[in-house]
Design a protein around this motif. Sequence first.
Motif, PDB file in Angstrom:
ATOM      1  N   ASN A 174      -7.650  -1.814   3.392  1.00 13.36           N
ATOM      2  CA  ASN A 174      -7.149  -0.554   2.847  1.00 13.36           C
ATOM      3  C   ASN A 174      -7.965   0.633   3.345  1.00 13.36           C
ATOM      4  O   ASN A 174      -7.426   1.737   3.489  1.00 13.36           O
ATOM      5  CB  ASN A 174      -7.147  -0.609   1.321  1.00 13.36           C
ATOM      6  CG  ASN A 174      -5.919  -1.301   0.767  1.00 13.36           C
ATOM      7  OD1 ASN A 174      -4.813  -0.779   0.848  1.00 13.36           O
ATOM      8  ND2 ASN A 174      -6.099  -2.497   0.223  1.00 13.36           N
ATOM      9  N   TRP A 207      -7.051  -1.445  -6.283  1.00 11.83           N
ATOM     10  CA  TRP A 207      -7.293  -2.661  -5.508  1.00 11.83           C
ATOM     11  C   TRP A 207      -8.558  -3.366  -5.997  1.00 11.83           C
ATOM     12  O   TRP A 207      -8.612  -4.598  -6.066  1.00 11.83           O
ATOM     13  CB  TRP A 207      -7.415  -2.336  -4.019  1.00 11.83           C
ATOM     14  CG  TRP A 207      -6.095  -2.107  -3.366  1.00 11.83           C
ATOM     15  CD1 TRP A 207      -5.530  -0.912  -3.025  1.00 11.83           C
ATOM     16  CD2 TRP A 207      -5.142  -3.113  -2.983  1.00 11.83           C
ATOM     17  NE1 TRP A 207      -4.296  -1.104  -2.464  1.00 11.83           N
ATOM     18  CE2 TRP A 207      -4.031  -2.443  -2.414  1.00 11.83           C
ATOM     19  CE3 TRP A 207      -5.119  -4.497  -3.064  1.00 11.83           C
ATOM     20  CZ2 TRP A 207      -2.915  -3.121  -1.935  1.00 11.83           C
ATOM     21  CZ3 TRP A 207      -4.011  -5.184  -2.583  1.00 11.83           C
ATOM     22  CH2 TRP A 207      -2.930  -4.504  -2.030  1.00 11.83           C
ATOM     23  N   PRO A 255       0.796  -1.230   0.000  1.00  9.24           N
ATOM     24  CA  PRO A 255       0.000   0.000   0.000  1.00  9.24           C
ATOM     25  C   PRO A 255       0.833   1.287   0.000  1.00  9.24           C
ATOM     26  O   PRO A 255       0.444   2.274  -0.647  1.00  9.24           O
ATOM     27  CB  PRO A 255      -0.827  -0.123   1.279  1.00  9.24           C
ATOM     28  CG  PRO A 255      -1.030  -1.588   1.440  1.00  9.24           C
ATOM     29  CD  PRO A 255       0.276  -2.184   1.027  1.00  9.24           C
TER      30      PRO A 255
END
Length: 465
Positions: free
Chosen positions: A267, A51, A34
């Motif tokens: 995330n 993603w 990330p």
Amino acid sequence: MTLSGPSLLRQISLSAAVALVVSNMVGTGIFTTPGFLARDLGDPRLYFAIWFTGGIIALIGALCYSELGVNFPSSGGEYVFLTQAYGPVWGFMTGWTSFIAGFAAPVAATSLAFADYCGFFFPAFKQNNVYWHVGSGLWSLQIGGAQILACATVGVVTVANLFGVQRAAALQKFLTGLKLSVIATFVVLGLTVGTGNWDNFSLPTLRESSIPLGAQFGISLFYVYVSFSGWNAATYIAEEIRDPVKNLPRALMIGTSLVTVLFLVLNMVYVYAAPLGAMKGIATIGSLASSRLFGSQVAGLFSALIAIALLAMVNAMVTVGPRVVYAMARNGAFFATAAKVDPHWRTPVPAILMQAIVAMVMTLTTLPSLFFFIGFTLNFFSVMSVASLFLFRKRPGWKRLAPVSFLWPLLPIVFIVVGAWMTIFGLTIEPKIALVACLFIGAGALFYQRQLKGAAVWQPSSTAN
């Protein structure tokens, strides 16, 4: 010819197969990449879009592999598919690649990552504690605390897998359940009691990449693509799954869908904890997020949780990988001893030990070298497998899955185009490692031609239907 002897048993349930898929996917990628995506994309909308795109590509691959697995419900994965589609040379090359780059190398890399997270509590196990080092860059070898713990981890998990697949599957379900529980706890507590900020989702940051944004999105997809790798895990143990025609597609789709949702939610927590500007270039993103949400002391707890997640991934790959070698050897396309199954435990003991030895040796190299090598080599054969659908669907009696037939041939074409671009990308950004990978694959083809050219084409075993 096909070797005789004790065969594998259909004793893996749907839940155990799903657990193997999940554990093969949830690994180092989601806990390390990330920060690099934040650095290169700079926009929260693009960050989440990439993603989501990676999840869609993985789901497409899982759908295509489901159709292949339903028609060839025998252990071996790509080895079985490519042998039937393109001949035994291609089958051997993908099996050879899966043995080294698909399982032994990831086992080594994940075990090293496990050691590094343990280093949070025991600094002697950190990657920078090296006792012996030779070479530099791609060709460097080293021995230190991380290598010692990584080898010990491989050894312990290997022993656990020798004594029956049911024990290994039970251990996998326990580790996967524990991993998902702790991640779920982190997500829930992070979004409810953590000191994050929802404004972070609308805060862009200055990109550090000079590549145009459209091209950068495609390049950054490489990180996400590697993070989602493992969605095809159940095809490698198809011969041991109960009712594979029904349960194999379910395992692939349920496992991949669960991980896609999990990655998106994780995330969300990362961005809620820290804006993209603070995430840029940070590899230990989990520790950063937990420190900002709960304080620095909790960062140690999350490091322990990540270590558990990585241990589950090691166990999944140690369970799945040797089945590829077993399938090859049973057909005479690998060392004959790898086709032997222990008559009492009904596990491919020699194949399991072979993978463990190679993985232990590969822990002597560095993590970056392992990651690049793994990513480049595996993508190529996944594309070849999906492309084989265009050949197989011309065969009479081929079982077509409705989701794959919908808008045919859109789904496989999308997967092939993305995968082909990834191969080209690997050749341009890291030509040395790409060359090593190509030489490695070529060495497998040469070995087959000189030593195993008479191997028979794979045929379904008596347990395949």
